[in-house]
Design an enzyme around this catalytic site. Structure first.
Site, PDB file in Angstrom:
ATOM      1  N   GLY A   8      37.974  44.200  23.708  1.00 51.75           N
ATOM      2  CA  GLY A   8      37.608  43.110  24.624  1.00 51.75           C
ATOM      3  C   GLY A   8      36.247  43.341  25.257  1.00 51.75           C
ATOM      4  O   GLY A   8      36.079  43.213  26.474  1.00 51.75           O
ATOM      5  N   ALA A   9      35.235  43.645  24.396  1.00 54.88           N
ATOM      6  CA  ALA A   9      33.934  44.098  24.935  1.00 54.88           C
ATOM      7  C   ALA A   9      32.836  43.041  24.859  1.00 54.88           C
ATOM      8  O   ALA A   9      31.667  43.375  25.003  1.00 54.88           O
ATOM      9  CB  ALA A   9      33.507  45.367  24.210  1.00 54.88           C
ATOM     10  N   SER A  10      33.197  41.772  24.655  1.00 55.64           N
ATOM     11  CA  SER A  10      32.135  40.754  24.562  1.00 55.64           C
ATOM     12  C   SER A  10      31.643  40.315  25.938  1.00 55.64           C
ATOM     13  O   SER A  10      30.601  39.680  26.053  1.00 55.64           O
ATOM     14  CB  SER A  10      32.620  39.545  23.758  1.00 55.64           C
ATOM     15  OG  SER A  10      33.706  38.935  24.412  1.00 55.64           O
ATOM     16  N   VAL A  60      43.992  42.210  19.515  1.00 54.44           N
ATOM     17  CA  VAL A  60      44.675  43.496  19.662  1.00 54.44           C
ATOM     18  C   VAL A  60      46.166  43.366  19.985  1.00 54.44           C
ATOM     19  O   VAL A  60      46.890  44.366  19.996  1.00 54.44           O
ATOM     20  CB  VAL A  60      43.956  44.442  20.666  1.00 54.44           C
ATOM     21  CG1 VAL A  60      42.624  44.921  20.109  1.00 54.44           C
ATOM     22  CG2 VAL A  60      43.773  43.800  22.028  1.00 54.44           C
ATOM     23  N   ASN A  86      40.580  48.131  26.904  1.00 54.03           N
ATOM     24  CA  ASN A  86      40.119  47.304  28.028  1.00 54.03           C
ATOM     25  C   ASN A  86      40.624  45.869  27.953  1.00 54.03           C
ATOM     26  O   ASN A  86      40.765  45.210  28.992  1.00 54.03           O
ATOM     27  CB  ASN A  86      38.580  47.321  28.038  1.00 54.03           C
ATOM     28  CG  ASN A  86      38.007  46.207  28.896  1.00 54.03           C
ATOM     29  OD1 ASN A  86      37.957  46.306  30.121  1.00 54.03           O
ATOM     30  ND2 ASN A  86      37.589  45.095  28.264  1.00 54.03           N
ATOM     31  N   SER A 138      45.110  48.717  36.513  1.00 57.57           N
ATOM     32  CA  SER A 138      44.709  47.908  37.681  1.00 57.57           C
ATOM     33  C   SER A 138      45.442  48.445  38.906  1.00 57.57           C
ATOM     34  O   SER A 138      46.552  48.982  38.782  1.00 57.57           O
ATOM     35  CB  SER A 138      45.117  46.449  37.462  1.00 57.57           C
ATOM     36  OG  SER A 138      45.006  45.726  38.684  1.00 57.57           O
ATOM     37  N   TYR A 151      51.538  40.624  34.886  1.00 59.63           N
ATOM     38  CA  TYR A 151      50.324  41.457  34.855  1.00 59.63           C
ATOM     39  C   TYR A 151      50.618  42.848  35.435  1.00 59.63           C
ATOM     40  O   TYR A 151      50.240  43.874  34.854  1.00 59.63           O
ATOM     41  CB  TYR A 151      49.246  40.741  35.656  1.00 59.63           C
ATOM     42  CG  TYR A 151      47.889  41.403  35.644  1.00 59.63           C
ATOM     43  CD1 TYR A 151      47.042  41.266  34.550  1.00 59.63           C
ATOM     44  CD2 TYR A 151      47.432  42.133  36.736  1.00 59.63           C
ATOM     45  CE1 TYR A 151      45.778  41.851  34.547  1.00 59.63           C
ATOM     46  CE2 TYR A 151      46.175  42.718  36.739  1.00 59.63           C
ATOM     47  CZ  TYR A 151      45.352  42.575  35.642  1.00 59.63           C
ATOM     48  OH  TYR A 151      44.105  43.157  35.638  1.00 59.63           O
ATOM     49  N   ALA A 153      53.460  44.383  35.611  1.00 62.63           N
ATOM     50  CA  ALA A 153      54.336  45.137  34.683  1.00 62.63           C
ATOM     51  C   ALA A 153      53.501  45.719  33.548  1.00 62.63           C
ATOM     52  O   ALA A 153      53.680  46.882  33.156  1.00 62.63           O
ATOM     53  CB  ALA A 153      55.425  44.225  34.132  1.00 62.63           C
ATOM     54  N   ILE A 184      36.999  43.310  40.891  1.00 66.35           N
ATOM     55  CA  ILE A 184      35.670  43.456  40.285  1.00 66.35           C
ATOM     56  C   ILE A 184      35.172  42.056  39.933  1.00 66.35           C
ATOM     57  O   ILE A 184      35.938  41.236  39.409  1.00 66.35           O
ATOM     58  CB  ILE A 184      35.772  44.322  38.995  1.00 66.35           C
ATOM     59  CG1 ILE A 184      36.521  45.640  39.259  1.00 66.35           C
ATOM     60  CG2 ILE A 184      34.392  44.558  38.399  1.00 66.35           C
ATOM     61  CD1 ILE A 184      35.891  46.572  40.267  1.00 66.35           C
TER      62      ILE A 184
HETATM   63  P1  NAD Z   1      37.480  39.290  31.231  1.00 67.93           P
HETATM   64  O1  NAD Z   1      38.445  38.187  31.124  1.00 67.93           O
HETATM   65  O2  NAD Z   1      36.054  38.975  31.574  1.00 67.93           O
HETATM   66  O3  NAD Z   1      37.467  40.181  29.903  1.00 67.93           O
HETATM   67  C1  NAD Z   1      38.636  40.467  29.176  1.00 67.93           C
HETATM   68  C2  NAD Z   1      38.247  40.535  27.717  1.00 67.93           C
HETATM   69  O4  NAD Z   1      39.403  40.883  26.945  1.00 67.93           O
HETATM   70  C3  NAD Z   1      37.740  39.177  27.196  1.00 67.93           C
HETATM   71  O5  NAD Z   1      36.543  39.367  26.491  1.00 67.93           O
HETATM   72  C4  NAD Z   1      38.865  38.718  26.279  1.00 67.93           C
HETATM   73  O6  NAD Z   1      38.432  37.919  25.191  1.00 67.93           O
HETATM   74  C5  NAD Z   1      39.412  40.063  25.789  1.00 67.93           C
HETATM   75  N1  NAD Z   1      40.758  39.920  25.266  1.00 67.93           N
HETATM   76  C6  NAD Z   1      41.833  39.370  25.880  1.00 67.93           C
HETATM   77  N2  NAD Z   1      42.893  39.385  25.036  1.00 67.93           N
HETATM   78  C7  NAD Z   1      42.479  39.967  23.888  1.00 67.93           C
HETATM   79  C8  NAD Z   1      43.105  40.245  22.636  1.00 67.93           C
HETATM   80  N3  NAD Z   1      44.386  39.936  22.435  1.00 67.93           N
HETATM   81  N4  NAD Z   1      42.388  40.848  21.670  1.00 67.93           N
HETATM   82  C9  NAD Z   1      41.076  41.177  21.869  1.00 67.93           C
HETATM   83  N5  NAD Z   1      40.427  40.920  23.026  1.00 67.93           N
HETATM   84  C10 NAD Z   1      41.124  40.325  24.014  1.00 67.93           C
HETATM   85  O7  NAD Z   1      38.100  40.283  32.311  1.00 67.93           O
HETATM   86  P2  NAD Z   1      37.543  41.619  32.992  1.00 67.93           P
HETATM   87  O8  NAD Z   1      37.559  41.374  34.442  1.00 67.93           O
HETATM   88  O9  NAD Z   1      36.315  42.097  32.324  1.00 67.93           O
HETATM   89  O10 NAD Z   1      38.755  42.609  32.666  1.00 67.93           O
HETATM   90  C11 NAD Z   1      38.687  43.697  31.760  1.00 67.93           C
HETATM   91  C12 NAD Z   1      39.912  44.578  31.966  1.00 67.93           C
HETATM   92  O11 NAD Z   1      39.905  45.079  33.307  1.00 67.93           O
HETATM   93  C13 NAD Z   1      41.223  43.823  31.791  1.00 67.93           C
HETATM   94  O12 NAD Z   1      42.175  44.668  31.181  1.00 67.93           O
HETATM   95  C14 NAD Z   1      41.634  43.541  33.223  1.00 67.93           C
HETATM   96  O13 NAD Z   1      43.021  43.380  33.358  1.00 67.93           O
HETATM   97  C15 NAD Z   1      41.146  44.794  33.914  1.00 67.93           C
HETATM   98  N6  NAD Z   1      40.971  44.613  35.362  1.00 67.93           N
HETATM   99  C16 NAD Z   1      40.055  43.723  35.862  1.00 67.93           C
HETATM  100  C17 NAD Z   1      39.929  43.585  37.241  1.00 67.93           C
HETATM  101  C18 NAD Z   1      38.940  42.642  37.871  1.00 67.93           C
HETATM  102  O14 NAD Z   1      38.944  42.532  39.096  1.00 67.93           O
HETATM  103  N7  NAD Z   1      38.093  41.983  37.124  1.00 67.93           N
HETATM  104  C19 NAD Z   1      40.742  44.339  38.102  1.00 67.93           C
HETATM  105  C20 NAD Z   1      41.657  45.223  37.560  1.00 67.93           C
HETATM  106  C21 NAD Z   1      41.769  45.365  36.176  1.00 67.93           C
END
Ligand code: NAD
Length: 243
Positions: A8-10, A60, A86, A138, A151, A153, A184
């Protein structure tokens, strides 16, 4: 040169992690779900640091897709030294309104995905007798949150998985840790209202939201030689939200 896979790195935190690890000298596998253009932007931003990076599409949540993702990484770079799980989604609702598919979709994307990736990466790391696995959990997985039972869980599950895997594969020099971000600023949290964000800021010791780079820095440390003796841990990167 060592290789890191970031799922999920785009965009968001995954993108910042990929760029951070590129800065540290890792070749990068940028996994993405459906936005190839953005994934290629991440690749270009990684390559600024003189490393090779590739974008690989894979959902994934799908076991077979993860097999192909890992084999593409191994075939291209020869080793897999770091795996960052991620990728994640939210489908928030109160328990009484949550549809079964909203529960299972979140578990599949956030938790089962990490099991899939670890299943294919671990045999490679065991053979190498080295490796780093970092799961993005998280604070919600530790403390819970109203409207996020699915989420929470999934993120609590990642912590259990991290500790169990650390015990299983530590003997071969592989570390497994989790990073638990607080709030974040990314597209995931952009949808939350200003009042909600203000409440979070007021409840955070550092009185601000975090940046994706704050998480990337913790991941860089855990992926480095400096974190050699740290395993099975959950590092909260939350500006003191949980104090
Ligand atoms: P985001 O939505 O910007 O990025 C998540 C990425 O995961 C997206 O690019 C999405 O396309 C990809 N993704 C989702 N399902 C997928 C799949 N089945 N296969 C491949 N890629 C998939 O969110 P973010 O804020 O960058 O979050 C990244 C990670 O950090 C997540 O696991 C999120 O739960 C965790 N997180 C974020 C926060 C926050 O405050 N932003 C807080 C706690 C945890």
């Amino acid at each position: 040169m060592k290789c890191a896979i970031v799922t999920g790195a785009s965009r968001g935190i995954g993108k910042a992690i990929a760029i951070g690890l590129a800065k540290d000298g890792f070749q990068i596998v940028v996994n993405y779900l459906n936005n190839e253009r953005k994934a290629l932007e991440t690749v270009a931003e990684c390559e600024v640091y003189g490393v090779k990076a590739i974008a690989v599409q894979a959902n994934v949540s799908d076991y077979e897709a993860c097999r192909q993702l890992v084999s593409k990484a191994k075939e291209t770079f020869g080793s897999i030294d770091v795996l960052v799980n991620n990728a994640g989604i939210t489908k928030d609702n109160l328990l009484l309104r949550m549809k079964p598919e909203d529960f299972t979709n979140v578990i599949d994307a956030n938790l089962t995905s990490a099991f899939h990736m670890m299943s294919f990466v671990t045999p490679i790391m065991l053979k190498q007798r080295s490796g780093r696995i970092i799961n993005i959990s998280s604070v919600v997985g530790i403390y819970g949150n109203k409207g996020q039972m699915n989420y929470a869980a999934s993120k609590a599950g990642l912590i259990g998985m991290t500790k169990s895997a650390a015990k299983e594969i530590g003997v071969r020099g592989i570390t497994v840790n989790a990073v638990a971000p607080g709030f974040i600023q990314t597209e995931m949290t952009d949808v939350l209202g200003d009042t909600f964000k203000e409440t979070i800021i007021q409840n955070t010791a550092l009185k601000c939201l975090g940046e994706a780079e704050d998480i990337a820095n913790a991941v860089s440390f855990l992926a480095s030689e400096k974190a050699r003796y740290i395993t099975g841990q959950v590092i909260q990167v939350d500006g003191g939200l949980s104090l």
